[in-house]
Design an enzyme around this catalytic site. Structure first.
Site, PDB file in Angstrom:
ATOM      1  CG  PHE A 124      -1.756   0.966   1.685  1.00 50.36           C
ATOM      2  CD1 PHE A 124      -3.054   0.950   1.214  1.00 50.36           C
ATOM      3  CD2 PHE A 124      -1.392   1.939   2.603  1.00 50.36           C
ATOM      4  CE1 PHE A 124      -3.974   1.898   1.656  1.00 50.36           C
ATOM      5  CE2 PHE A 124      -2.307   2.885   3.048  1.00 50.36           C
ATOM      6  CZ  PHE A 124      -3.597   2.866   2.567  1.00 50.36           C
ATOM      7  CG  LEU A 126      -1.082   7.363   1.998  1.00 46.67           C
ATOM      8  CD1 LEU A 126      -1.996   7.900   0.915  1.00 46.67           C
ATOM      9  CD2 LEU A 126      -1.915   7.056   3.253  1.00 46.67           C
ATOM     10  CB  THR A 127       4.250   7.120   3.501  1.00 48.39           C
ATOM     11  OG1 THR A 127       3.241   6.750   4.422  1.00 48.39           O
ATOM     12  CG2 THR A 127       5.230   8.071   4.156  1.00 48.39           C
ATOM     13  N   GLY A 132       4.179  11.802   5.412  1.00 50.20           N
ATOM     14  CA  GLY A 132       3.173  10.751   5.526  1.00 50.20           C
ATOM     15  C   GLY A 132       1.906  11.218   6.212  1.00 50.20           C
ATOM     16  CB  ILE A 158       6.025   0.854   0.606  1.00 50.28           C
ATOM     17  CG1 ILE A 158       5.893   2.351   0.244  1.00 50.28           C
ATOM     18  CG2 ILE A 158       4.751   0.082   0.252  1.00 50.28           C
ATOM     19  CD1 ILE A 158       4.855   3.144   1.046  1.00 50.28           C
ATOM     20  CD  GLN A 340      14.596  -0.303  34.661  1.00 52.07           C
ATOM     21  OE1 GLN A 340      14.875   0.070  33.517  1.00 52.07           O
ATOM     22  NE2 GLN A 340      15.421  -0.114  35.677  1.00 52.07           N
ATOM     23  CB  ILE A 341      10.812  -6.509  34.800  1.00 47.41           C
ATOM     24  CG1 ILE A 341       9.866  -5.563  35.551  1.00 47.41           C
ATOM     25  CG2 ILE A 341      10.713  -7.933  35.342  1.00 47.41           C
ATOM     26  CD1 ILE A 341       8.396  -5.845  35.378  1.00 47.41           C
ATOM     27  CD  GLU A 367      -1.808   0.466   9.133  1.00 46.79           C
ATOM     28  OE1 GLU A 367      -3.018   0.627   9.275  1.00 46.79           O
ATOM     29  OE2 GLU A 367      -1.275  -0.593   8.798  1.00 46.79           O
ATOM     30  CD  GLU A 371       2.696  13.217  17.721  1.00 46.82           C
ATOM     31  OE1 GLU A 371       2.774  12.332  16.842  1.00 46.82           O
ATOM     32  OE2 GLU A 371       3.384  13.175  18.768  1.00 46.82           O
TER      33      GLU A 371
HETATM   34  C1  LIG Z   1       8.449   0.530   9.285  1.00 50.74           C
HETATM   35  C2  LIG Z   1       7.444   1.390   8.615  1.00 50.74           C
HETATM   36  C3  LIG Z   1       6.494   0.814   7.774  1.00 50.74           C
HETATM   37  C4  LIG Z   1       5.576   1.635   7.098  1.00 50.74           C
HETATM   38  N1  LIG Z   1       4.707   1.073   6.193  1.00 50.74           N
HETATM   39  C5  LIG Z   1       3.960   1.886   5.387  1.00 50.74           C
HETATM   40  C6  LIG Z   1       3.189   1.347   4.302  1.00 50.74           C
HETATM   41  O1  LIG Z   1       3.125   0.137   4.102  1.00 50.74           O
HETATM   42  N2  LIG Z   1       2.517   2.212   3.495  1.00 50.74           N
HETATM   43  C7  LIG Z   1       2.549   3.569   3.686  1.00 50.74           C
HETATM   44  O2  LIG Z   1       1.941   4.288   2.916  1.00 50.74           O
HETATM   45  N3  LIG Z   1       3.264   4.112   4.716  1.00 50.74           N
HETATM   46  C8  LIG Z   1       3.978   3.293   5.551  1.00 50.74           C
HETATM   47  N4  LIG Z   1       4.721   3.829   6.578  1.00 50.74           N
HETATM   48  C9  LIG Z   1       4.724   5.271   6.762  1.00 50.74           C
HETATM   49  C10 LIG Z   1       4.041   5.745   8.036  1.00 50.74           C
HETATM   50  O3  LIG Z   1       2.662   5.586   7.941  1.00 50.74           O
HETATM   51  C11 LIG Z   1       4.481   7.187   8.253  1.00 50.74           C
HETATM   52  O4  LIG Z   1       5.839   7.138   8.657  1.00 50.74           O
HETATM   53  C12 LIG Z   1       3.661   7.930   9.262  1.00 50.74           C
HETATM   54  O5  LIG Z   1       2.346   8.103   8.800  1.00 50.74           O
HETATM   55  C13 LIG Z   1       4.247   9.306   9.604  1.00 50.74           C
HETATM   56  O6  LIG Z   1       4.596  10.010   8.461  1.00 50.74           O
HETATM   57  P1  LIG Z   1       6.060  10.659   8.353  1.00 50.74           P
HETATM   58  O7  LIG Z   1       7.047   9.586   8.695  1.00 50.74           O
HETATM   59  O8  LIG Z   1       6.189  11.257   7.016  1.00 50.74           O
HETATM   60  O9  LIG Z   1       6.111  11.738   9.466  1.00 50.74           O
HETATM   61  P2  LIG Z   1       5.668  13.275   9.285  1.00 50.74           P
HETATM   62  O10 LIG Z   1       4.330  13.333   8.671  1.00 50.74           O
HETATM   63  O11 LIG Z   1       6.775  14.000   8.631  1.00 50.74           O
HETATM   64  O12 LIG Z   1       5.559  13.744  10.794  1.00 50.74           O
HETATM   65  C14 LIG Z   1       6.703  14.087  11.567  1.00 50.74           C
HETATM   66  C15 LIG Z   1       6.223  14.424  12.970  1.00 50.74           C
HETATM   67  O13 LIG Z   1       5.372  15.570  12.928  1.00 50.74           O
HETATM   68  C16 LIG Z   1       4.127  15.273  13.529  1.00 50.74           C
HETATM   69  N5  LIG Z   1       3.080  16.008  12.833  1.00 50.74           N
HETATM   70  C17 LIG Z   1       2.805  16.049  11.520  1.00 50.74           C
HETATM   71  N6  LIG Z   1       1.769  16.842  11.266  1.00 50.74           N
HETATM   72  C18 LIG Z   1       1.349  17.332  12.462  1.00 50.74           C
HETATM   73  C19 LIG Z   1       0.299  18.218  12.867  1.00 50.74           C
HETATM   74  N7  LIG Z   1      -0.553  18.781  11.994  1.00 50.74           N
HETATM   75  N8  LIG Z   1       0.158  18.498  14.199  1.00 50.74           N
HETATM   76  C20 LIG Z   1       0.993  17.925  15.105  1.00 50.74           C
HETATM   77  N9  LIG Z   1       1.999  17.095  14.773  1.00 50.74           N
HETATM   78  C21 LIG Z   1       2.188  16.797  13.473  1.00 50.74           C
HETATM   79  C22 LIG Z   1       3.972  13.764  13.375  1.00 50.74           C
HETATM   80  O14 LIG Z   1       3.040  13.252  14.321  1.00 50.74           O
HETATM   81  C23 LIG Z   1       5.396  13.314  13.621  1.00 50.74           C
HETATM   82  O15 LIG Z   1       5.651  13.283  15.004  1.00 50.74           O
HETATM   83  C24 LIG Z   1       5.597   3.032   7.312  1.00 50.74           C
HETATM   84  C25 LIG Z   1       6.527   3.593   8.179  1.00 50.74           C
HETATM   85  C26 LIG Z   1       7.452   2.801   8.814  1.00 50.74           C
HETATM   86  C27 LIG Z   1       8.490   3.449   9.686  1.00 50.74           C
END
Ligand SMILES: Cc1cc2nc3c(=O)[nH]c(=O)nc-3n(C[C@H](O)[C@H](O)[C@H](O)COP(=O)(O)OP(=O)(O)OC[C@H]3O[C@@H](n4cnc5c(N)ncnc54)[C@H](O)[C@@H]3O)c2cc1C
Length: 384
Positions: A124, A126-127, A132, A158, A340-341, A367, A371
């Site tokens: 899937f 999306l990111t 993301g 992904i 810790q335990i 997912e 936040e």
């Molecule tokens: C191991 C792994 C597997 C994954 N698998 C998939 C997958 O299969 N398909 C897919 O599409 N994605 C996947 N992802 C992506 C994942 O869903 C995103 O990493 C996640 O949604 C966060 O997006 P970002 O990393 O771009 O963080 P960002 O969106 O850049 O956010 C950075 C920080 O800012 C905060 N933030 C952002 N906007 C706001 C706001 N308006 N107010 C307050 N705080 C905010 C966030 O909470 C976070 O703390 C995966 C990620 C990982 C690490």
């Protein structure tokens, strides 16, 4: 009448997966995790057990169950290992579900039987590398050319996208502009091996080391017009609804990890001695484990409540976000306390709690971050 008991079918499934996780996953996963190897044999066995087809109807090769069945299976798998659990979660909820929900009859017949049997995995996309949380900021484009879609852009992080059995990624792409000048986002199925579609080498991750995660890129990647998934311009809405369900699944996975921490700690507290007594005789340790059990118990109720609303066909967005938020917090807190335990052994890879610790953090990110869950809950309360 509130009845929190699982049905006979769900309970039987829970026992089967519990036994499978204990006997087939636990003995081998530590080694695979150390080597960051994908668990192909385990995935094949899960396929034969029908786990990848649990919520899908039998006419497409599924087991005719429901989404709670997937959650129950995920909880039991994650009690032992989260890489295996996320492989199943992403395979079902992110790989096959979009096609099941939004695909044409032809797309369903083409892809679902192999996705349900576990012989093929779907991903899937999306990111993107640029972000993301703000999923609407998609930069990947798909333009129509000679009756085909031509994709350009990239996707980040992904899951299940680069295994030997990955068959497709469903990617969101900007396909035009809406009448109110916003991005028109659609979902397009890109089969593995399509020219112009490339999969980068695996990320080096903090946790989920046996799950498969890659960056993907599309360079003039051409797929037939009929690979559009669902209605043109509905891709963003489709993916958001898939993520609502996925949050309940990630909550179940988090509960499993949190319960696994309790299981390990109860066992260790009986065995480990300090100052002439088993550490479990000290109230400080008992209270920590009691808090861990309380967290996981309340988190389970939260995801059961969200799943119940979903299965009744009622709106469940807020409950799913709450379940994901509290369960991932519970998993993180339990993993920290379990480590810790276990003292020094908690920091050693020979015990599962070290792996649980490394695997817990992503649950507060993937997912939808914590936040983002808070944003969704606040929006459902009318705060915009
Ligand atoms: C191991 C792994 C597997 C994954 N698998 C998939 C997958 O299969 N398909 C897919 O599409 N994605 C996947 N992802 C992506 C994942 O869903 C995103 O990493 C996640 O949604 C966060 O997006 P970002 O990393 O771009 O963080 P960002 O969106 O850049 O956010 C950075 C920080 O800012 C905060 N933030 C952002 N906007 C706001 C706001 N308006 N107010 C307050 N705080 C905010 C966030 O909470 C976070 O703390 C995966 C990620 C990982 C690490």
């Amino acid at each position: 009448m509130i009845d929190f008991r699982l049905t006979e079918e769900h309970e039987a499934l829970r026992k089967t997966v519990e036994e499978f996780a204990r006997e087939e996953v636990a003995p081998v996963i530590g080694d695979l995790y150390e080597k960051a190897e994908f668990p192909y044999e385990i995935v094949a066995k899960m396929g034969r057990m029908g786990l990848f087809g649990l919520p899908f109807s039998e006419e497409y090769g599924g087991m005719g169950g429901d989404f709670l069945a997937v959650c129950v299976a995920l909880e039991e798998l994650a009690r032992v290992d989260s890489s295996v659990a996320i492989t199943l979660e992403a395979g079902v909820s992110l790989g096959a579900m979009p096609i099941y929900r939004f695909g044409t009859e032809e797309q369903k017949r083409e892809w679902l039987p192999r996705l349900c049997s576990g012989e093929m995995l779907g991903a899937f996309g999306l990111t993107e590398p640029g972000g993301g949380s703000d999923a609407g900021a998609t930069l990947t484009t798909a333009v129509e050319r000679d009756g085909d879609w031509v994709l350009n852009g990239s996707k980040a992080f992904i899951t299940n996208s680069g295994t030997k059995i990955t068959g497709l990624v469903t990617a969101t792409a900007v396909t035009g502009q809406t009448s109110d000048r916003r991005k028109e986002i659609s979902a397009i199925i890109v089969p593995s091996g399509t020219p112009g579609f490339s999969v980068s080498k695996s990320y080096s991750k903090v946790g989920w080391n046996s799950s498969d995660t890659h960056e993907l890129s599309f360079a003039d990647c051409q797929v037939p017009q009929e690979n559009l998934l669902g209605q043109r311009g509905r891709g963003y809405a489709q993916f958001l609804s898939i993520l609502d369900e996925g949050r309940i699944a990630i909550a179940a996975l988090s509960v499993g990890l949190g319960q696994g921490c309790v299981d390990e700690c109860v066992r260790y507290a009986h065995e480990r001695k300090a100052f002439g007594h088993a550490i479990g005789e000290y109230q400080a340790i008992q209270f920590k484990i009691a808090d861990m059990e309380a967290r996981v118990h309340t988190a389970r109720l939260a995801y059961y409540a969200a799943a119940a609303k979903m299965l009744r066909g009622e709106p469940f967005k807020k409950e799913a976000a709450i379940a994901k938020l509290v369960s991932s917090n519970a998993a993180m807190d339990n993993a920290r306390d379990a480590t810790q335990i276990f003292g020094g052994y908690g920091f050693m890879n020979e015990y599962p709690v070290g792996r649980f610790y490394r695997d817990a953090k992503i649950l507060e990110i993937g997912e939808g971050t914590s936040e983002v869950q808070r944003m969704l809950i606040a929006r459902e309360l009318g705060l915009r």
